[in-house]
Design a protein around this motif. Structure first.
Motif, short mmCIF file in Angstrom:
data_model
loop_
_atom_site.label_atom_id
_atom_site.label_comp_id
_atom_site.label_asym_id
_atom_site.label_seq_id
_atom_site.Cartn_x
_atom_site.Cartn_y
_atom_site.Cartn_z
N ALA A 39 -1.41 56.96 -2.85
CA ALA A 39 -0.80 56.48 -1.48
C ALA A 39 -1.48 55.30 -1.20
O ALA A 39 -1.01 54.41 -0.33
N GLY A 40 -2.51 55.01 -1.45
CA GLY A 40 -3.15 53.57 -1.16
C GLY A 40 -2.46 52.49 -1.63
O GLY A 40 -2.31 51.42 -0.98
N ASP A 41 -1.79 52.63 -2.86
CA ASP A 41 -1.10 51.47 -3.53
C ASP A 41 0.22 51.44 -2.79
O ASP A 41 0.75 50.20 -2.64
N THR A 42 0.92 52.45 -2.39
CA THR A 42 2.34 52.54 -1.91
C THR A 42 2.24 52.39 -0.29
O THR A 42 3.18 51.98 0.15
N ARG A 43 1.13 52.56 0.21
CA ARG A 43 0.86 52.84 1.82
C ARG A 43 2.23 53.65 2.50
O ARG A 43 2.40 53.42 3.48
N ASP A 44 2.32 54.60 1.59
CA ASP A 44 3.45 55.56 2.04
C ASP A 44 2.50 56.92 2.62
O ASP A 44 1.58 57.04 1.99
N PHE A 45 3.31 57.72 3.54
CA PHE A 45 2.54 59.02 3.83
C PHE A 45 2.67 59.97 2.86
O PHE A 45 3.86 59.87 2.15
N LEU A 46 1.76 60.68 2.50
CA LEU A 46 1.83 61.86 1.63
C LEU A 46 2.83 63.00 2.34
O LEU A 46 2.71 63.14 3.40
#
Length: 288
Positions: A39-46
């Protein structure tokens, strides 16, 4: 797999996961740590991130390339740009120089990313003597009934119009506790019900929003709430009344548990301890 579980598990003294906060001990797996890296790479919410309900973009991410993972210690730095920006390093490991190493890493990364604040978050086990900071507490809804409160607590929308209209003033007065933000979400119909209690046709306390969502392993969890009572109404049992109403709502709507974070020694902390919640440990934040 980036993390070796045989290295990481022994130093997880409290179930705190970077960018997610406290999680149920049963959900504490290597997979959840791998998820926060991705998620740190995509900046999306889990899918199970409690902050996902507020929408927008995830505000905090793991700095994957700067993670330190060794046999006896793991340091996981995160970055947020809220305000003037903050680097936090989650320091997992035995006492000794782990905090010092984490502070040096936090200060260096704050300079690299040009943010104002560098902090170390230190998880501590439930047996830690004289803890300070924030306590993590577990309410297990499977161990017994949560009876309805013995006083007037209703959703804000269920109060008569004259009482309901006082919520706006209450929210402004309790803005420091997040109630003004919550009020904006209520007005946009973007959250679950908010429970409130009133005295003399005036709302004096509220807790919410009330929502149940699945955790990382699919079990229904009562989400954290904003919780506030007007200063002049404190000491009369209003906080306990609201809290019991929230627990009754959670159990009635199928939640298996709730995790709460309370300031050690504060009113909410004392309330939760007197209600028999289980301490899972604590976290202490240090300015680097």
């Amino acid at each position: 797999m980036f993390f070796r579980w045989d290295w990481l598990r022994p130093v997880l003294t409290a179930p705190i996961v970077p960018t997610l906060g406290p999680v149920h001990p049963d959900a504490l797996t290597s997979g959840i740590f791998e998820d926060i890296l991705r998620a740190g790479d995509t900046r999306d919410f889990l899918p199970y991130d409690k902050d996902r309900r507020w929408g927008g973009e995830k505000g905090e991410r793991v700095l994957r390339e700067d993670v330190v993972h060794r046999r006896e210690r793991t340091l996981i730095p995160t970055l947020t740009h809220r305000g003037r920006g903050t680097v936090r390093v989650f320091a997992y490991g035995p006492q000794g120089n782990v905090v010092e190493e984490a502070a040096e890493l936090a200060a260096r990364l704050a300079a690299v990313h040009d943010v104002a604040s560098a902090r170390v978050l230190r998880p501590l086990g439930p047996q830690t003597a004289h803890p300070h900071g924030t306590r993590i507490q577990l309410k297990d809804f499977t161990t017994g009934p949560c009876p309805a409160p013995d006083g007037p607590v209703y959703p804000v929308t269920a109060w008569p119009a004259a009482v309901r209209e006082t919520f706006a003033t209450f929210a402004r007065e309790m803005a420091a506790d997040g109630l003004a933000f919550l009020h904006t979400r209520m007005q946009a119909d973007q959250c679950g019900p908010v429970l409130a209690t009133a005295v003399a046709d005036r709302i004096v306390g509220a807790i919410g929003p009330m929502e149940v969502r699945p955790d990382a392993i699919g079990r229904p969890q009562l989400m954290p709430q904003y919780f506030a009572v007007l200063p002049e109404a404190r000491g009369q049992g209003m906080g306990r009344l609201l809290w019991r109403a929230a627990m009754h709502w959670g159990q009635r709507h199928g939640a298996v548990y709730q995790l709460l974070q309370t300031e050690i020694g504060g009113p909410s902390d004392s309330l939760c301890q007197s209600e028999g919640l289980t301490s899972l440990g604590s976290s202490h934040t240090i300015h680097a």
